[in-house]
Design a protein around this motif. Sequence first.
Motif, PDB file in Angstrom:
ATOM      1  N   ALA A 494     -25.416  18.540  74.237  1.00  0.00           N
ATOM      2  CA  ALA A 494     -24.009  18.176  74.458  1.00  0.00           C
ATOM      3  C   ALA A 494     -23.152  19.416  74.686  1.00  0.00           C
ATOM      4  O   ALA A 494     -22.260  19.425  75.531  1.00  0.00           O
ATOM      5  N   LYS A 495     -23.435  20.487  73.943  1.00  0.00           N
ATOM      6  CA  LYS A 495     -22.665  21.723  74.106  1.00  0.00           C
ATOM      7  C   LYS A 495     -22.958  22.364  75.468  1.00  0.00           C
ATOM      8  O   LYS A 495     -22.041  22.835  76.163  1.00  0.00           O
ATOM      9  N   ALA A 496     -24.230  22.397  75.870  1.00  0.00           N
ATOM     10  CA  ALA A 496     -24.608  23.058  77.119  1.00  0.00           C
ATOM     11  C   ALA A 496     -24.045  22.336  78.339  1.00  0.00           C
ATOM     12  O   ALA A 496     -23.803  22.958  79.378  1.00  0.00           O
ATOM     13  N   SER A 497     -23.838  21.026  78.236  1.00  0.00           N
ATOM     14  CA  SER A 497     -23.382  20.259  79.398  1.00  0.00           C
ATOM     15  C   SER A 497     -21.902  20.446  79.706  1.00  0.00           C
ATOM     16  O   SER A 497     -21.443  20.070  80.778  1.00  0.00           O
ATOM     17  N   VAL A 498     -21.150  21.043  78.771  1.00  0.00           N
ATOM     18  CA  VAL A 498     -19.714  21.249  78.972  1.00  0.00           C
ATOM     19  C   VAL A 498     -19.490  22.669  79.481  1.00  0.00           C
ATOM     20  O   VAL A 498     -19.854  23.633  78.808  1.00  0.00           O
ATOM     21  N   PRO A 499     -18.913  22.854  80.673  1.00  0.00           N
ATOM     22  CA  PRO A 499     -18.683  24.214  81.193  1.00  0.00           C
ATOM     23  C   PRO A 499     -17.704  24.976  80.305  1.00  0.00           C
ATOM     24  O   PRO A 499     -16.713  24.423  79.814  1.00  0.00           O
ATOM     25  N   SER A 500     -17.992  26.244  80.082  1.00  0.00           N
ATOM     26  CA  SER A 500     -17.089  27.087  79.304  1.00  0.00           C
ATOM     27  C   SER A 500     -15.947  27.577  80.177  1.00  0.00           C
ATOM     28  O   SER A 500     -15.979  27.479  81.411  1.00  0.00           O
ATOM     29  N   ALA A 501     -14.920  28.135  79.537  1.00  0.00           N
ATOM     30  CA  ALA A 501     -13.785  28.673  80.289  1.00  0.00           C
ATOM     31  C   ALA A 501     -14.217  29.828  81.176  1.00  0.00           C
ATOM     32  O   ALA A 501     -13.701  29.994  82.292  1.00  0.00           O
ATOM     33  N   VAL A 502     -15.189  30.604  80.707  1.00  0.00           N
ATOM     34  CA  VAL A 502     -15.687  31.724  81.510  1.00  0.00           C
ATOM     35  C   VAL A 502     -16.376  31.208  82.766  1.00  0.00           C
ATOM     36  O   VAL A 502     -16.185  31.750  83.870  1.00  0.00           O
ATOM     37  N   GLU A 503     -17.171  30.148  82.631  1.00  0.00           N
ATOM     38  CA  GLU A 503     -17.861  29.585  83.796  1.00  0.00           C
ATOM     39  C   GLU A 503     -16.865  29.009  84.799  1.00  0.00           C
ATOM     40  O   GLU A 503     -17.038  29.163  86.014  1.00  0.00           O
ATOM     41  N   GLU A 504     -15.834  28.336  84.320  1.00  0.00           N
ATOM     42  CA  GLU A 504     -14.835  27.781  85.232  1.00  0.00           C
ATOM     43  C   GLU A 504     -14.097  28.890  85.978  1.00  0.00           C
ATOM     44  O   GLU A 504     -13.838  28.780  87.183  1.00  0.00           O
ATOM     45  N   GLN A 505     -13.749  29.965  85.278  1.00  0.00           N
ATOM     46  CA  GLN A 505     -13.084  31.086  85.931  1.00  0.00           C
ATOM     47  C   GLN A 505     -14.007  31.748  86.958  1.00  0.00           C
ATOM     48  O   GLN A 505     -13.585  32.126  88.048  1.00  0.00           O
ATOM     49  N   ARG A 506     -15.292  31.855  86.604  1.00  0.00           N
ATOM     50  CA  ARG A 506     -16.263  32.453  87.520  1.00  0.00           C
ATOM     51  C   ARG A 506     -16.415  31.604  88.783  1.00  0.00           C
ATOM     52  O   ARG A 506     -16.495  32.129  89.901  1.00  0.00           O
ATOM     53  N   ALA A 507     -16.461  30.280  88.599  1.00  0.00           N
ATOM     54  CA  ALA A 507     -16.586  29.388  89.751  1.00  0.00           C
ATOM     55  C   ALA A 507     -15.355  29.477  90.654  1.00  0.00           C
ATOM     56  O   ALA A 507     -15.470  29.453  91.886  1.00  0.00           O
ATOM     57  N   LEU A 508     -14.169  29.608  90.045  1.00  0.00           N
ATOM     58  CA  LEU A 508     -12.946  29.733  90.838  1.00  0.00           C
ATOM     59  C   LEU A 508     -12.961  31.023  91.648  1.00  0.00           C
ATOM     60  O   LEU A 508     -12.583  31.041  92.833  1.00  0.00           O
ATOM     61  N   GLN A 509     -13.407  32.114  91.050  1.00  0.00           N
ATOM     62  CA  GLN A 509     -13.493  33.381  91.780  1.00  0.00           C
ATOM     63  C   GLN A 509     -14.475  33.291  92.929  1.00  0.00           C
ATOM     64  O   GLN A 509     -14.232  33.837  94.012  1.00  0.00           O
ATOM     65  N   MET A 510     -15.588  32.597  92.715  1.00  0.00           N
ATOM     66  CA  MET A 510     -16.574  32.443  93.780  1.00  0.00           C
ATOM     67  C   MET A 510     -16.013  31.631  94.936  1.00  0.00           C
ATOM     68  O   MET A 510     -16.262  31.932  96.108  1.00  0.00           O
ATOM     69  N   MET A 511     -15.240  30.592  94.633  1.00  0.00           N
ATOM     70  CA  MET A 511     -14.630  29.789  95.693  1.00  0.00           C
ATOM     71  C   MET A 511     -13.651  30.633  96.512  1.00  0.00           C
ATOM     72  O   MET A 511     -13.630  30.563  97.741  1.00  0.00           O
ATOM     73  N   GLN A 512     -12.864  31.437  95.826  1.00  0.00           N
ATOM     74  CA  GLN A 512     -11.909  32.286  96.528  1.00  0.00           C
ATOM     75  C   GLN A 512     -12.635  33.309  97.384  1.00  0.00           C
ATOM     76  O   GLN A 512     -12.230  33.579  98.526  1.00  0.00           O
ATOM     77  N   TYR A 513     -13.715  33.875  96.855  1.00  0.00           N
ATOM     78  CA  TYR A 513     -14.466  34.869  97.625  1.00  0.00           C
ATOM     79  C   TYR A 513     -15.136  34.214  98.832  1.00  0.00           C
ATOM     80  O   TYR A 513     -15.165  34.788  99.931  1.00  0.00           O
ATOM     81  N   ALA A 514     -15.676  32.996  98.636  1.00  0.00           N
ATOM     82  CA  ALA A 514     -16.340  32.305  99.744  1.00  0.00           C
ATOM     83  C   ALA A 514     -15.358  31.980 100.864  1.00  0.00           C
ATOM     84  O   ALA A 514     -15.696  32.037 102.042  1.00  0.00           O
ATOM     85  N   GLN A 515     -14.134  31.642 100.510  1.00  0.00           N
ATOM     86  CA  GLN A 515     -13.128  31.346 101.530  1.00  0.00           C
ATOM     87  C   GLN A 515     -12.749  32.591 102.318  1.00  0.00           C
ATOM     88  O   GLN A 515     -12.437  32.520 103.511  1.00  0.00           O
ATOM     89  N   MET A 516     -12.804  33.746 101.667  1.00  0.00           N
ATOM     90  CA  MET A 516     -12.442  34.993 102.338  1.00  0.00           C
ATOM     91  C   MET A 516     -13.481  35.395 103.379  1.00  0.00           C
ATOM     92  O   MET A 516     -13.143  35.945 104.431  1.00  0.00           O
ATOM     93  N   ILE A 517     -14.757  35.119 103.084  1.00  0.00           N
ATOM     94  CA  ILE A 517     -15.826  35.585 103.981  1.00  0.00           C
ATOM     95  C   ILE A 517     -16.505  34.427 104.681  1.00  0.00           C
ATOM     96  O   ILE A 517     -17.632  34.570 105.155  1.00  0.00           O
ATOM     97  N   GLN A 518     -15.831  33.291 104.775  1.00  0.00           N
ATOM     98  CA  GLN A 518     -16.447  32.102 105.361  1.00  0.00           C
ATOM     99  C   GLN A 518     -16.868  32.383 106.801  1.00  0.00           C
ATOM    100  O   GLN A 518     -16.025  32.657 107.657  1.00  0.00           O
ATOM    101  N   PRO A 519     -18.171  32.312 107.129  1.00  0.00           N
ATOM    102  CA  PRO A 519     -18.602  32.527 108.512  1.00  0.00           C
ATOM    103  C   PRO A 519     -18.364  31.281 109.345  1.00  0.00           C
ATOM    104  O   PRO A 519     -18.170  30.179 108.807  1.00  0.00           O
ATOM    105  N   PRO A 520     -18.378  31.394 110.656  1.00  0.00           N
ATOM    106  CA  PRO A 520     -18.233  30.194 111.493  1.00  0.00           C
ATOM    107  C   PRO A 520     -19.401  29.264 111.299  1.00  0.00           C
ATOM    108  O   PRO A 520     -20.540  29.692 111.123  1.00  0.00           O
ATOM    109  N   THR A 521     -19.106  27.973 111.294  1.00  0.00           N
ATOM    110  CA  THR A 521     -20.154  26.985 111.102  1.00  0.00           C
ATOM    111  C   THR A 521     -20.984  26.829 112.365  1.00  0.00           C
ATOM    112  O   THR A 521     -20.601  27.274 113.441  1.00  0.00           O
ATOM    113  N   ILE A 522     -22.115  26.173 112.234  1.00  0.00           N
ATOM    114  CA  ILE A 522     -23.000  25.963 113.377  1.00  0.00           C
ATOM    115  C   ILE A 522     -22.302  25.144 114.456  1.00  0.00           C
ATOM    116  O   ILE A 522     -22.482  25.366 115.651  1.00  0.00           O
TER     117      ILE A 522
END
Length: 635
Positions: A494-522
Amino acid sequence: ANIAGLELIQAMHVEVQRVLVAPSSTEQVRKKAALCLLRLTRTSPNLLSGREFAPRVANLLQDQHLGVLTSVMSLLSCLASQQTPEYEGLIPHVVHILSKLVMKKNCARDYLYYRTPSPWLQIKLLKFLQLYPNAIENNTAEYTSQLINVVSKIMIETDVSESINKSNADHAILFEAVNLIVVWGPTCPVEMREGAMKILGKFISVREPNIRYLGLMTMAKLAQIEGSVEGAKKHQATVLVSLKDADISVRRRALDLLFVICDTDNAERIVDELVAHLVVADASIREEMVLKIAILAEKYATDLRWYVDTILKLISISGDYVSDPIWHRVVQIVTNHPQGDLQGYAAATLFVAVSPHRAHETTVRIAAYILGEFGFLIAERPGMSGEEQFRVLHQHWFTVDMQTRAILISTYAKLANLYEECRPLVAPVFARSKNSVNVEIQQRCAEYAAMREAFSPEAVEDLLREMPPFEDRRRSALELRLLETEGENSAAVAKASVPSAVEEQRALQMMQYAQMIQPPTIEEEEEPLSPSQSANQSTDEPEDEVAISPSDENGASEEVGEEREGNDQEEVYDQDEMSDQPAEDKKFDSEDAMHLNGAVRNDPTTFTDPERPHSPKMVGIPKELIPAMRKAFSN
């Protein structure tokens, strides 16, 4: 009850019900009838309609004989577990009986057990109430305050007794009361939760292993309620002592509790304590400890460099217990976080880790993948050139298994692509392994060796670039492994299934980084030409050489983790594969085929390596072949 089959049950259960509720039946007959009906219900679930039978049970709960009440509560618990909503109206009757036993001590002498009024009946009553977690949510109910007072008195008056039998009975009632508080969750008054936590803190420090076991298990459940973990963290030192207990079951419960109370504030201390204890831990608990340490280090690592160091410590201490999903997860996290210096730090740390002649095979696997992908980030540092990276990895070639060698071969191909000085070192390895008895080794070496002769250097360089980020899913392989070993009811799951605040912040940073370097789609790329158009273009104007984007690159690097789709075997796309295509795709005449393979004289896409004048002519990649190549390499 003992010999009845389904036919006899259908024929007789109505008669058993009649005997149970008949006013003329004696206490002994009603007790036997209730237990008989219980056995029949277990054999044939949904035998009784809750809507029709609940009023009869309500009349039975008004019986003054505690033996009849005990038997009826056994029957009621079974029926309520099958049809919970139908028996919710009986909660006031149950609370009334529990209040008489706890508050008024109204009990016949025959049912007193070491001055405790009918402990078995109290336990059955509390277990029935646990089926209704919303029982006190509606504070307007008449029985709500009465029930809270009863549970509070159980917690206040229960204490350790000199008599073991009395202590066992009292503690059994107390733990069921605490379980009821756990079931109520946030709706339970804060004072009751804090009082329960204090009591459990006393129990986890006693010498009796059974009480300590129950205390640790119940505290882990209670700590999952929002706002209760701070109270459990006060007992962290006591829990660490229980981690060294002689009883393996107590150690497991202590490990579960440490896992539950871990958060960003105390993660480093708890993880360091667990890693230190791992040195002396029994083999029976090491695998579980390694898995939970890896999950905690990932969930609460504010600096992912600390996470990499922690996993390497686990491998150095208990490498044989570090499963594949753990090191796969390291690779995924390092690959998915290009921002900062994590990839360079991981490459440098793993280079040092595999430099000795004796290194654990799991370390070699991680180092092989990371250096193949990100070794170029440290190639300019003293003593860490591409040639040195090859040497520190290849010294383990003869001591590792075939799976690790397959990863090493992909790494060698990438090193040879990046560093010209590595090519003379890699070529003999590929030549010797082309005849390996292992099909995977043989195929990789043959395809990597043929790749340079089939494609241009630019195309090979594009194909051997670093792998794109892995797809992040809701549950990692480590969490799924924990779920598989401990089940859904585990506090750790039950504890492992709940994302921690650190994981949520990390995921948000990854989304922002992915948007910055988004390559053109096929879809944004140029549509492939038809065969006739490609033939006309090949005779009229030169083909442009096209680089394949990193998101479409080869599967040559070792595939890691459950989140990667497809396998990692590269296929050299040659003319023979054209025979496997549908007939409508093979409408090429001989001249078109010659153009596509770069065999036409004076074709601008055809060139020869100046260093090897007699080498086969190299071929650029025409645009119309890119979709087919992507499909081949993705397979």
